[in-house]
Motif scaffolding. Structure first.
Motif: not given
Length: 202
Positions: A128-132
């Motif tokens: 999960r790389l949300r808003e990375a």
């Protein structure tokens, strides 16, 4: 987005002479500065690092399973052939680090700052790389598969020959990245074509 420095205070310092562990299990560290520590080949089971700073730390060939690195700062660290499985690194910042052959499987790396990181040859799967922040990252020949990239910042990233199959590319602007030779699946192809203003018809 830009790289930010940690602002929390340091309550304890661990230096090169203070560390000789080769394996840790569910250890707990908070607001600790790790400076010039060699964690090469460390085996880490479920340990927690919260608001810690790692300066010039070697994570080479280390293995971390179900560990947590929450809002940590990694400055000038090396991660050659390091493995992170099911780990949580939300809000952490990587500044001037090296990552050759990094392997990440599962876990939550949302809000992580990897701006300009050289991730060539790395394998990142099911993360999960949300808003990375992956702005300007080098991902040539890497695997970025089955990842949640919702809201991720990818502007200027080099995805040449990167395997992106199964990842969420809904927010990707093809004009902002290098996609030459990137590997995508049919669903992603439709999303990319739509982003380019093309009309997809059967």
């Amino acid at each position: 987005m830009g790289t930010r420095r940690a602002t929390f205070p340091i309550e304890r310092t661990i230096g090169a002479d203070d560390w000789d562990a080769l394996e840790i299990t569910k250890a707990d560290f908070r607001r600790v500065l790790f400076q010039d520590v060699d964690l090469t080949e460390l085996i880490d089971h479920g340990s927690s690092f919260e608001e810690c700073t790692f300066g010039n730390v070697r994570f080479n060939v280390s293995e971390h399973t179900d560990a947590r690195f929450l809002t940590c700062l990694f400055a000038g660290c090396s991660f050659f052939d390091a493995t992170f499985t099911g780990c949580k690194l939300t809000g952490s910042v990587f500044d001037g680090c090296t990552f050759g052959l990094l392997k990440v499987s599962g876990g939550d790396w949302s809000y992580v700052r990897l701006q300009g990181a050289d991730l060539r040859g790395s394998t990142i799967d099911g993360v999960r790389l949300r808003e990375a922040d992956l702005g300007g990252a080098r991902l040539e020949g890497a695997e970025l598969r089955r990842c949640d990239l919702s809201g991720a910042w990818l502007r200027g990233a080099d995805l040449t020959r990167c395997d992106l199959r199964g990842s969420d590319l809904g927010g990707l602007d093809p004009a902002d990245v290098t996609l030459k030779g990137a590997i995508i699946d049919p669903v992603q192809a439709t999303a990319v074509a739509t982003a380019l203003g093309l009309v997809v018809r059967p």
